[in-house]
Design a protein around this motif. Structure first.
Motif, mmCIF file in Angstrom:
data_model
loop_
_atom_site.group_PDB
_atom_site.id
_atom_site.type_symbol
_atom_site.label_atom_id
_atom_site.label_comp_id
_atom_site.label_asym_id
_atom_site.label_seq_id
_atom_site.Cartn_x
_atom_site.Cartn_y
_atom_site.Cartn_z
ATOM 1 N N LEU A 3 0.794 -1.346 0.038
ATOM 2 C CA LEU A 3 -0.082 -0.032 -0.112
ATOM 3 C C LEU A 3 0.900 1.363 0.007
ATOM 4 O O LEU A 3 0.498 2.330 -0.495
ATOM 5 N N PHE A 4 1.850 1.210 0.885
ATOM 6 C CA PHE A 4 2.753 2.357 0.903
ATOM 7 C C PHE A 4 4.103 1.944 0.120
ATOM 8 O O PHE A 4 4.482 0.875 0.409
ATOM 9 N N HIS A 5 4.822 2.865 -0.539
ATOM 10 C CA HIS A 5 6.293 2.618 -1.027
ATOM 11 C C HIS A 5 6.903 3.948 -1.124
ATOM 12 O O HIS A 5 6.104 5.115 -1.044
ATOM 13 N N ILE A 6 8.031 4.010 -1.051
ATOM 14 C CA ILE A 6 9.027 5.103 -1.245
ATOM 15 C C ILE A 6 9.792 5.080 -2.557
ATOM 16 O O ILE A 6 10.489 4.400 -2.892
ATOM 17 N N LYS A 7 9.789 6.350 -3.387
ATOM 18 C CA LYS A 7 10.545 6.566 -4.539
ATOM 19 C C LYS A 7 11.432 7.715 -4.525
ATOM 20 O O LYS A 7 11.107 8.661 -4.130
ATOM 21 N N ARG A 8 12.536 7.635 -5.219
ATOM 22 C CA ARG A 8 13.550 8.348 -5.408
ATOM 23 C C ARG A 8 13.521 8.877 -6.768
ATOM 24 O O ARG A 8 13.687 8.151 -7.528
ATOM 25 N N LYS A 9 13.449 10.216 -7.052
ATOM 26 C CA LYS A 9 13.469 10.626 -8.476
ATOM 27 C C LYS A 9 14.324 11.941 -8.847
ATOM 28 O O LYS A 9 14.249 12.817 -7.680
ATOM 29 N N THR A 10 15.140 11.930 -9.762
ATOM 30 C CA THR A 10 15.992 13.096 -9.845
ATOM 31 C C THR A 10 15.798 13.847 -11.011
ATOM 32 O O THR A 10 15.549 12.958 -12.161
ATOM 33 N N LYS A 11 15.655 15.023 -11.143
ATOM 34 C CA LYS A 11 15.173 15.591 -12.364
ATOM 35 C C LYS A 11 16.257 17.183 -12.418
ATOM 36 O O LYS A 11 16.604 17.402 -11.297
ATOM 37 N N TYR A 29 14.232 14.346 -5.364
ATOM 38 C CA TYR A 29 13.058 14.246 -4.459
ATOM 39 C C TYR A 29 12.885 12.677 -4.143
ATOM 40 O O TYR A 29 12.895 11.903 -4.646
ATOM 41 N N ILE A 30 12.733 12.601 -2.506
ATOM 42 C CA ILE A 30 12.074 11.260 -2.210
ATOM 43 C C ILE A 30 10.922 11.557 -1.483
ATOM 44 O O ILE A 30 10.553 12.382 -0.683
ATOM 45 N N LYS A 31 9.805 10.742 -2.248
ATOM 46 C CA LYS A 31 8.440 10.913 -2.005
ATOM 47 C C LYS A 31 7.813 9.538 -1.582
ATOM 48 O O LYS A 31 8.176 8.609 -1.961
ATOM 49 N N LYS A 32 6.927 9.649 -0.714
ATOM 50 C CA LYS A 32 6.099 8.516 -0.154
ATOM 51 C C LYS A 32 4.754 8.488 -0.936
ATOM 52 O O LYS A 32 4.234 9.270 -1.115
ATOM 53 N N LEU A 37 -0.247 7.112 -5.808
ATOM 54 C CA LEU A 37 -0.530 8.429 -5.615
ATOM 55 C C LEU A 37 0.450 9.031 -4.476
ATOM 56 O O LEU A 37 0.627 8.771 -3.284
ATOM 57 N N PRO A 38 1.035 10.127 -4.935
ATOM 58 C CA PRO A 38 2.259 10.737 -4.017
ATOM 59 C C PRO A 38 1.431 11.456 -2.720
ATOM 60 O O PRO A 38 0.318 12.038 -2.976
ATOM 61 N N ILE A 39 1.942 11.013 -1.758
ATOM 62 C CA ILE A 39 1.304 11.700 -0.642
ATOM 63 C C ILE A 39 2.210 12.747 0.114
ATOM 64 O O ILE A 39 1.585 14.114 0.364
ATOM 65 N N ALA A 40 3.420 12.704 0.359
ATOM 66 C CA ALA A 40 4.310 13.625 0.964
ATOM 67 C C ALA A 40 5.755 13.598 0.205
ATOM 68 O O ALA A 40 6.205 12.413 -0.124
ATOM 69 N N THR A 41 6.549 14.728 0.312
ATOM 70 C CA THR A 41 7.726 14.602 -0.074
ATOM 71 C C THR A 41 8.545 14.662 1.221
ATOM 72 O O THR A 41 8.588 15.667 2.152
ATOM 73 N N LEU A 42 9.361 13.590 1.382
ATOM 74 C CA LEU A 42 10.053 13.298 2.776
ATOM 75 C C LEU A 42 11.386 14.180 2.841
ATOM 76 O O LEU A 42 11.699 14.785 3.574
#
Length: 63
Positions: A3-11, A29-32, A37-42
Protein backbone atom coordinates in the motif's frame (compact mmCIF):
# COMPACT_ATOMS: atom_id res chain seq x y z
CA UNK A 1 0.92 -5.58 -3.28
CA UNK A 2 2.25 -2.86 -1.01
CA UNK A 3 0.00 0.00 0.00
CA UNK A 4 2.84 2.37 0.88
CA UNK A 5 6.15 2.68 -0.93
CA UNK A 6 8.95 5.23 -1.27
CA UNK A 7 10.48 6.41 -4.56
CA UNK A 8 13.52 8.51 -5.33
CA UNK A 9 13.42 10.62 -8.51
CA UNK A 10 16.07 12.97 -9.91
CA UNK A 11 15.29 15.76 -12.35
CA UNK A 12 17.10 18.77 -13.76
CA UNK A 13 15.91 22.15 -12.43
CA UNK A 14 16.80 25.81 -12.74
CA UNK A 15 17.94 27.27 -9.42
CA UNK A 16 19.01 30.77 -8.43
CA UNK A 17 21.63 31.65 -5.83
CA UNK A 18 22.44 35.29 -4.99
CA UNK A 19 26.20 34.56 -5.05
CA UNK A 20 26.34 32.38 -8.18
CA UNK A 21 23.30 33.48 -10.16
CA UNK A 22 21.35 30.99 -12.29
CA UNK A 23 22.43 27.37 -12.30
CA UNK A 24 21.06 24.12 -13.69
CA UNK A 25 21.32 21.37 -11.09
CA UNK A 26 20.05 17.86 -10.45
CA UNK A 27 17.47 17.84 -7.65
CA UNK A 28 16.54 14.55 -6.02
CA UNK A 29 13.09 14.13 -4.47
CA UNK A 30 12.25 11.31 -2.05
CA UNK A 31 8.47 10.87 -1.98
CA UNK A 32 6.06 8.62 -0.13
CA UNK A 33 3.31 7.01 -2.22
CA UNK A 34 -0.01 5.38 -1.34
CA UNK A 35 -1.37 3.18 -4.15
CA UNK A 36 0.73 5.03 -6.79
CA UNK A 37 -0.46 8.47 -5.60
CA UNK A 38 2.12 10.80 -4.00
CA UNK A 39 1.33 11.72 -0.40
CA UNK A 40 4.31 13.70 0.84
CA UNK A 41 7.82 14.76 -0.03
CA UNK A 42 10.08 13.34 2.65
CA UNK A 43 13.35 14.91 1.54
CA UNK A 44 14.65 17.17 -1.24
CA UNK A 45 18.33 17.74 -1.92
CA UNK A 46 20.71 18.72 -4.70
CA UNK A 47 24.20 17.66 -5.67
CA UNK A 48 26.82 20.28 -6.50
CA UNK A 49 29.40 20.17 -9.26
CA UNK A 50 32.01 18.99 -6.75
CA UNK A 51 29.86 16.11 -5.44
CA UNK A 52 28.67 17.78 -2.22
CA UNK A 53 25.07 17.18 -1.17
CA UNK A 54 23.19 20.33 -0.15
CA UNK A 55 19.65 21.13 0.91
CA UNK A 56 17.47 23.02 -1.58
CA UNK A 57 16.45 25.67 0.97
CA UNK A 58 19.49 27.87 0.28
CA UNK A 59 18.61 28.31 -3.43
CA UNK A 60 15.30 29.61 -4.70
CA UNK A 61 13.52 28.59 -7.87
CA UNK A 62 14.52 30.73 -10.83
CA UNK A 63 11.51 32.49 -12.34
Amino acid sequence: MKLFHIKRKTKLENRFSPKMGRLMTKVTYIKKYFLFLPIATLHKYRETYYGEVKMCDDCHLYI
